[in-house]
Design a protein around this motif. Structure first.
Motif, PDB file in Angstrom:
ATOM      1  N   UNK A  64      90.164  84.583  24.800  1.00  0.00           N
ATOM      2  CA  UNK A  64      90.030  86.033  24.960  1.00  0.00           C
ATOM      3  C   UNK A  64      91.290  86.529  25.652  1.00  0.00           C
ATOM      4  N   UNK A  65      91.976  87.484  25.043  1.00  0.00           N
ATOM      5  CA  UNK A  65      93.228  88.021  25.579  1.00  0.00           C
ATOM      6  C   UNK A  65      92.949  89.326  26.313  1.00  0.00           C
ATOM      7  N   UNK A 119      95.120  75.092  16.458  1.00  0.00           N
ATOM      8  CA  UNK A 119      94.088  74.599  17.371  1.00  0.00           C
ATOM      9  C   UNK A 119      93.718  75.625  18.434  1.00  0.00           C
ATOM     10  N   UNK A 120      94.047  76.893  18.190  1.00  0.00           N
ATOM     11  CA  UNK A 120      93.683  77.979  19.093  1.00  0.00           C
ATOM     12  C   UNK A 120      93.071  79.104  18.273  1.00  0.00           C
ATOM     13  N   UNK A 121      91.935  79.614  18.729  1.00  0.00           N
ATOM     14  CA  UNK A 121      91.245  80.699  18.022  1.00  0.00           C
ATOM     15  C   UNK A 121      91.057  81.882  18.972  1.00  0.00           C
ATOM     16  N   UNK A 122      91.621  83.016  18.613  1.00  0.00           N
ATOM     17  CA  UNK A 122      91.433  84.231  19.403  1.00  0.00           C
ATOM     18  C   UNK A 122      90.103  84.857  19.000  1.00  0.00           C
ATOM     19  N   UNK A 123      89.182  84.953  19.947  1.00  0.00           N
ATOM     20  CA  UNK A 123      87.851  85.485  19.634  1.00  0.00           C
ATOM     21  C   UNK A 123      87.703  86.941  20.048  1.00  0.00           C
ATOM     22  N   UNK A 124      88.667  87.468  20.822  1.00  0.00           N
ATOM     23  CA  UNK A 124      88.548  88.863  21.230  1.00  0.00           C
ATOM     24  C   UNK A 124      89.747  89.298  22.056  1.00  0.00           C
ATOM     25  N   UNK A 125      89.869  90.605  22.227  1.00  0.00           N
ATOM     26  CA  UNK A 125      90.943  91.177  23.042  1.00  0.00           C
ATOM     27  C   UNK A 125      90.379  92.309  23.876  1.00  0.00           C
ATOM     28  N   UNK A 132      91.518  95.510  26.853  1.00  0.00           N
ATOM     29  CA  UNK A 132      92.579  96.283  27.470  1.00  0.00           C
ATOM     30  C   UNK A 132      92.328  96.604  28.924  1.00  0.00           C
ATOM     31  N   UNK A 133      91.118  96.310  29.418  1.00  0.00           N
ATOM     32  CA  UNK A 133      90.770  96.559  30.819  1.00  0.00           C
ATOM     33  C   UNK A 133      89.988  95.369  31.359  1.00  0.00           C
ATOM     34  N   UNK A 134      89.913  95.301  32.689  1.00  0.00           N
ATOM     35  CA  UNK A 134      89.135  94.234  33.300  1.00  0.00           C
ATOM     36  C   UNK A 134      87.658  94.350  32.972  1.00  0.00           C
ATOM     37  N   UNK A 135      87.165  95.575  32.986  1.00  0.00           N
ATOM     38  CA  UNK A 135      85.741  95.782  32.685  1.00  0.00           C
ATOM     39  C   UNK A 135      85.414  95.338  31.257  1.00  0.00           C
ATOM     40  N   UNK A 136      86.315  95.639  30.336  1.00  0.00           N
ATOM     41  CA  UNK A 136      86.093  95.237  28.944  1.00  0.00           C
ATOM     42  C   UNK A 136      86.139  93.714  28.814  1.00  0.00           C
ATOM     43  N   UNK A 137      87.031  93.087  29.554  1.00  0.00           N
ATOM     44  CA  UNK A 137      87.125  91.625  29.513  1.00  0.00           C
ATOM     45  C   UNK A 137      85.834  90.983  30.016  1.00  0.00           C
ATOM     46  N   UNK A 138      85.266  91.532  31.069  1.00  0.00           N
ATOM     47  CA  UNK A 138      84.019  90.985  31.609  1.00  0.00           C
ATOM     48  C   UNK A 138      82.889  91.103  30.587  1.00  0.00           C
ATOM     49  N   UNK A 141      79.702  88.064  26.046  1.00  0.00           N
ATOM     50  CA  UNK A 141      79.199  88.018  24.668  1.00  0.00           C
ATOM     51  C   UNK A 141      79.846  86.906  23.840  1.00  0.00           C
ATOM     52  N   UNK A 142      81.136  86.684  24.040  1.00  0.00           N
ATOM     53  CA  UNK A 142      81.899  85.808  23.150  1.00  0.00           C
ATOM     54  C   UNK A 142      82.045  84.379  23.674  1.00  0.00           C
ATOM     55  N   UNK A 143      81.748  84.168  24.953  1.00  0.00           N
ATOM     56  CA  UNK A 143      81.850  82.848  25.605  1.00  0.00           C
ATOM     57  C   UNK A 143      83.148  82.115  25.252  1.00  0.00           C
ATOM     58  N   UNK A 144      84.293  82.692  25.594  1.00  0.00           N
ATOM     59  CA  UNK A 144      85.565  82.008  25.323  1.00  0.00           C
ATOM     60  C   UNK A 144      85.731  80.801  26.241  1.00  0.00           C
ATOM     61  N   UNK A 145      86.576  79.873  25.836  1.00  0.00           N
ATOM     62  CA  UNK A 145      86.917  78.743  26.699  1.00  0.00           C
ATOM     63  C   UNK A 145      87.922  79.168  27.761  1.00  0.00           C
ATOM     64  N   UNK A 146      88.855  80.029  27.360  1.00  0.00           N
ATOM     65  CA  UNK A 146      89.932  80.464  28.251  1.00  0.00           C
ATOM     66  C   UNK A 146      90.136  81.964  28.098  1.00  0.00           C
ATOM     67  N   UNK A 147      90.318  82.639  29.216  1.00  0.00           N
ATOM     68  CA  UNK A 147      90.706  84.050  29.201  1.00  0.00           C
ATOM     69  C   UNK A 147      92.167  84.119  29.624  1.00  0.00           C
ATOM     70  N   UNK A 148      92.997  84.680  28.760  1.00  0.00           N
ATOM     71  CA  UNK A 148      94.412  84.871  29.052  1.00  0.00           C
ATOM     72  C   UNK A 148      94.535  86.217  29.760  1.00  0.00           C
TER      73      UNK A 148
END
Length: 223
Positions: A21-22, A42-48, A50-56, A61-68
Protein backbone atom coordinates in the motif's frame (compact mmCIF):
# COMPACT_ATOMS: atom_id res chain seq x y z
CA UNK A 1 19.06 -42.40 -20.30
CA UNK A 2 18.68 -42.21 -16.52
CA UNK A 3 16.08 -39.73 -15.32
CA UNK A 4 16.81 -37.80 -12.18
CA UNK A 5 13.69 -38.17 -9.98
CA UNK A 6 14.06 -34.64 -8.75
CA UNK A 7 14.02 -33.24 -12.27
CA UNK A 8 10.82 -35.11 -13.03
CA UNK A 9 8.93 -33.35 -10.23
CA UNK A 10 6.89 -30.28 -11.19
CA UNK A 11 8.30 -26.98 -9.94
CA UNK A 12 6.99 -25.81 -6.56
CA UNK A 13 4.57 -22.92 -6.36
CA UNK A 14 6.11 -19.47 -6.71
CA UNK A 15 6.10 -17.42 -3.55
CA UNK A 16 3.30 -14.90 -3.25
CA UNK A 17 4.23 -11.31 -4.16
CA UNK A 18 4.61 -8.75 -1.41
CA UNK A 19 1.40 -6.76 -1.12
CA UNK A 20 2.08 -3.01 -0.98
CA UNK A 21 0.00 0.00 0.00
CA UNK A 22 1.55 3.30 -1.11
CA UNK A 23 0.88 6.41 0.99
CA UNK A 24 2.10 9.77 -0.37
CA UNK A 25 0.22 13.05 -0.61
CA UNK A 26 1.62 13.91 -4.07
CA UNK A 27 -0.35 12.28 -6.88
CA UNK A 28 2.55 12.52 -9.33
CA UNK A 29 4.89 10.78 -6.87
CA UNK A 30 2.35 8.03 -6.26
CA UNK A 31 1.94 7.51 -10.01
CA UNK A 32 5.70 7.18 -10.42
CA UNK A 33 5.99 4.76 -7.53
CA UNK A 34 3.11 2.64 -8.83
CA UNK A 35 4.70 2.43 -12.28
CA UNK A 36 8.04 1.49 -10.75
CA UNK A 37 6.62 -1.13 -8.39
CA UNK A 38 4.49 -2.65 -11.14
CA UNK A 39 7.73 -3.47 -12.97
CA UNK A 40 8.74 -5.84 -10.16
CA UNK A 41 7.11 -9.27 -10.64
CA UNK A 42 7.34 -10.14 -6.94
CA UNK A 43 5.63 -6.96 -5.69
CA UNK A 44 1.91 -6.23 -5.97
CA UNK A 45 0.48 -2.78 -5.31
CA UNK A 46 -2.93 -3.31 -3.72
CA UNK A 47 -3.82 0.33 -3.07
CA UNK A 48 -2.73 3.95 -2.82
CA UNK A 49 -3.54 6.67 -0.31
CA UNK A 50 -3.02 10.42 -0.29
CA UNK A 51 -3.61 10.99 3.44
CA UNK A 52 -2.85 9.21 6.68
CA UNK A 53 -6.53 8.71 7.39
CA UNK A 54 -7.04 7.12 3.98
CA UNK A 55 -4.06 4.83 4.54
CA UNK A 56 -5.50 3.62 7.84
CA UNK A 57 -8.86 2.87 6.26
CA UNK A 58 -7.36 1.05 3.26
CA UNK A 59 -4.93 -0.95 5.38
CA UNK A 60 -7.85 -2.35 7.34
CA UNK A 61 -9.60 -3.44 4.16
CA UNK A 62 -6.71 -4.54 1.95
CA UNK A 63 -4.38 -6.12 4.56
CA UNK A 64 -1.11 -5.21 2.82
CA UNK A 65 2.17 -6.77 3.91
CA UNK A 66 4.00 -3.44 3.74
CA UNK A 67 2.87 0.17 3.76
CA UNK A 68 5.24 2.49 1.90
CA UNK A 69 4.91 5.67 3.96
CA UNK A 70 5.88 9.28 3.34
CA UNK A 71 6.35 11.44 6.45
CA UNK A 72 4.77 14.74 5.39
CA UNK A 73 1.18 14.20 4.28
CA UNK A 74 -0.27 17.70 4.14
CA UNK A 75 -3.46 18.20 6.13
CA UNK A 76 -4.51 15.62 8.69
CA UNK A 77 -2.24 13.25 10.58
CA UNK A 78 1.34 12.92 9.41
CA UNK A 79 3.26 9.82 8.42
CA UNK A 80 4.66 9.27 11.90
CA UNK A 81 1.23 9.23 13.56
CA UNK A 82 -0.13 7.06 10.75
CA UNK A 83 2.73 4.64 11.31
CA UNK A 84 2.06 4.56 15.04
CA UNK A 85 -1.60 3.74 14.51
CA UNK A 86 -0.86 1.10 11.89
CA UNK A 87 1.71 -0.74 13.94
CA UNK A 88 -0.26 -0.56 17.19
CA UNK A 89 -3.56 -1.73 15.72
CA UNK A 90 -4.91 -4.98 17.21
CA UNK A 91 -4.35 -8.15 15.23
CA UNK A 92 -1.92 -8.58 12.37
CA UNK A 93 -0.56 -5.21 11.33
CA UNK A 94 1.48 -4.36 8.24
CA UNK A 95 5.13 -3.45 8.37
CA UNK A 96 5.80 0.20 7.58
CA UNK A 97 8.68 1.24 5.35
CA UNK A 98 9.25 5.00 5.42
CA UNK A 99 10.12 6.48 2.02
CA UNK A 100 10.82 10.19 2.34
CA UNK A 101 13.12 13.08 1.51
CA UNK A 102 13.52 14.04 5.18
CA UNK A 103 16.57 12.76 7.05
CA UNK A 104 16.83 14.91 10.18
CA UNK A 105 17.60 13.25 13.50
CA UNK A 106 14.14 14.11 14.80
CA UNK A 107 12.33 12.65 11.77
CA UNK A 108 14.32 9.42 11.93
CA UNK A 109 13.85 9.04 15.67
CA UNK A 110 10.13 9.73 15.60
CA UNK A 111 9.53 7.28 12.74
CA UNK A 112 11.48 4.47 14.39
CA UNK A 113 9.81 5.10 17.75
CA UNK A 114 6.43 4.93 16.00
CA UNK A 115 7.25 1.41 14.80
CA UNK A 116 8.66 1.85 11.29
CA UNK A 117 10.52 -1.26 10.14
CA UNK A 118 12.77 0.67 7.74
CA UNK A 119 13.68 4.19 6.70
CA UNK A 120 14.58 4.86 3.07
CA UNK A 121 15.28 8.11 1.21
CA UNK A 122 13.65 8.80 -2.14
CA UNK A 123 17.06 9.23 -3.73
CA UNK A 124 17.68 5.47 -3.49
CA UNK A 125 17.98 3.34 -6.63
CA UNK A 126 14.97 1.18 -7.59
CA UNK A 127 16.77 -2.07 -6.75
CA UNK A 128 17.48 -0.75 -3.26
CA UNK A 129 13.80 0.06 -2.83
CA UNK A 130 12.76 -3.42 -3.98
CA UNK A 131 15.23 -5.06 -1.60
CA UNK A 132 14.02 -2.88 1.29
CA UNK A 133 10.40 -3.81 0.59
CA UNK A 134 11.19 -7.52 0.77
CA UNK A 135 13.22 -6.97 3.92
CA UNK A 136 10.35 -5.05 5.50
CA UNK A 137 7.88 -7.81 4.58
CA UNK A 138 10.09 -10.21 6.55
CA UNK A 139 10.35 -7.82 9.48
CA UNK A 140 13.99 -6.96 8.81
CA UNK A 141 15.26 -3.40 9.22
CA UNK A 142 16.66 -1.47 6.28
CA UNK A 143 18.11 2.03 6.52
CA UNK A 144 19.45 4.21 3.74
CA UNK A 145 23.20 4.69 4.10
CA UNK A 146 22.88 8.39 5.10
CA UNK A 147 20.22 7.49 7.66
CA UNK A 148 22.31 4.66 9.11
CA UNK A 149 25.25 7.04 9.30
CA UNK A 150 23.23 9.58 11.28
CA UNK A 151 21.94 6.90 13.64
CA UNK A 152 25.45 5.62 14.33
CA UNK A 153 26.83 9.14 14.76
CA UNK A 154 24.14 9.93 17.31
CA UNK A 155 24.87 6.75 19.23
CA UNK A 156 28.57 7.58 19.38
CA UNK A 157 28.43 11.23 20.36
CA UNK A 158 28.02 12.17 24.02
CA UNK A 159 24.64 13.48 25.11
CA UNK A 160 24.27 17.27 25.12
CA UNK A 161 24.75 19.07 28.39
CA UNK A 162 21.48 20.61 29.50
CA UNK A 163 20.95 22.91 32.43
CA UNK A 164 18.47 21.95 35.13
CA UNK A 165 16.04 24.55 33.80
CA UNK A 166 16.36 23.18 30.25
CA UNK A 167 15.59 19.71 31.57
CA UNK A 168 12.55 21.14 33.33
CA UNK A 169 11.42 22.66 30.03
CA UNK A 170 11.91 19.32 28.25
CA UNK A 171 9.91 17.49 30.90
CA UNK A 172 7.05 19.95 30.42
CA UNK A 173 7.28 19.58 26.63
CA UNK A 174 6.89 15.84 27.02
CA UNK A 175 3.56 16.47 28.75
CA UNK A 176 2.33 18.20 25.59
CA UNK A 177 1.51 21.56 27.18
CA UNK A 178 2.00 25.01 25.65
CA UNK A 179 4.44 27.76 26.52
CA UNK A 180 1.99 29.67 28.68
CA UNK A 181 1.24 26.65 30.86
CA UNK A 182 4.95 25.80 31.05
CA UNK A 183 5.63 29.34 32.28
CA UNK A 184 2.96 28.99 34.95
CA UNK A 185 4.20 25.57 36.06
CA UNK A 186 7.80 26.75 36.40
CA UNK A 187 7.00 30.27 37.70
CA UNK A 188 8.85 31.99 34.85
CA UNK A 189 7.79 34.29 32.05
CA UNK A 190 6.63 33.03 28.67
CA UNK A 191 9.53 34.90 27.05
CA UNK A 192 11.96 32.99 29.26
CA UNK A 193 10.35 29.73 28.18
CA UNK A 194 10.91 30.65 24.54
CA UNK A 195 14.55 31.50 25.24
CA UNK A 196 15.13 28.14 26.91
CA UNK A 197 13.34 26.37 24.07
CA UNK A 198 15.65 27.93 21.48
CA UNK A 199 18.67 26.75 23.45
CA UNK A 200 17.23 23.24 23.80
CA UNK A 201 16.51 23.08 20.08
CA UNK A 202 20.06 24.16 19.26
CA UNK A 203 21.62 21.59 21.59
CA UNK A 204 19.45 18.74 20.31
CA UNK A 205 19.72 19.72 16.65
CA UNK A 206 15.95 20.02 16.11
CA UNK A 207 13.49 22.75 15.23
CA UNK A 208 10.17 21.47 16.59
CA UNK A 209 8.70 20.54 19.96
CA UNK A 210 7.95 17.00 18.81
CA UNK A 211 11.50 16.67 17.53
CA UNK A 212 12.94 17.85 20.85
CA UNK A 213 10.90 15.31 22.80
CA UNK A 214 11.78 12.49 20.38
CA UNK A 215 15.51 13.16 20.55
CA UNK A 216 15.38 13.65 24.32
CA UNK A 217 13.73 10.24 24.71
CA UNK A 218 16.24 8.63 22.36
CA UNK A 219 19.16 10.03 24.36
CA UNK A 220 17.46 9.39 27.72
CA UNK A 221 17.43 13.03 28.72
CA UNK A 222 13.97 12.80 30.24
CA UNK A 223 13.08 11.29 33.61
Amino acid sequence: MTLDPASAMPPGPASDPVRILVCDDHAVVRAGLLALLDSAPDIEVVGEAGTGEEALALAGKLTPDVVLMDLQLGEGIDGVETTRRLTSAPGASPHVLVLTTYDTDADITRAIEAGATGYLLKAERPEELFAAIHAAAEGRTTLSAPVAGRVMANLRKPPPTLTDRERDILAQLALGIGNRDIARALYISEATVKTHLRRVYDKLGVDTRAGAVAVAKERRLLP
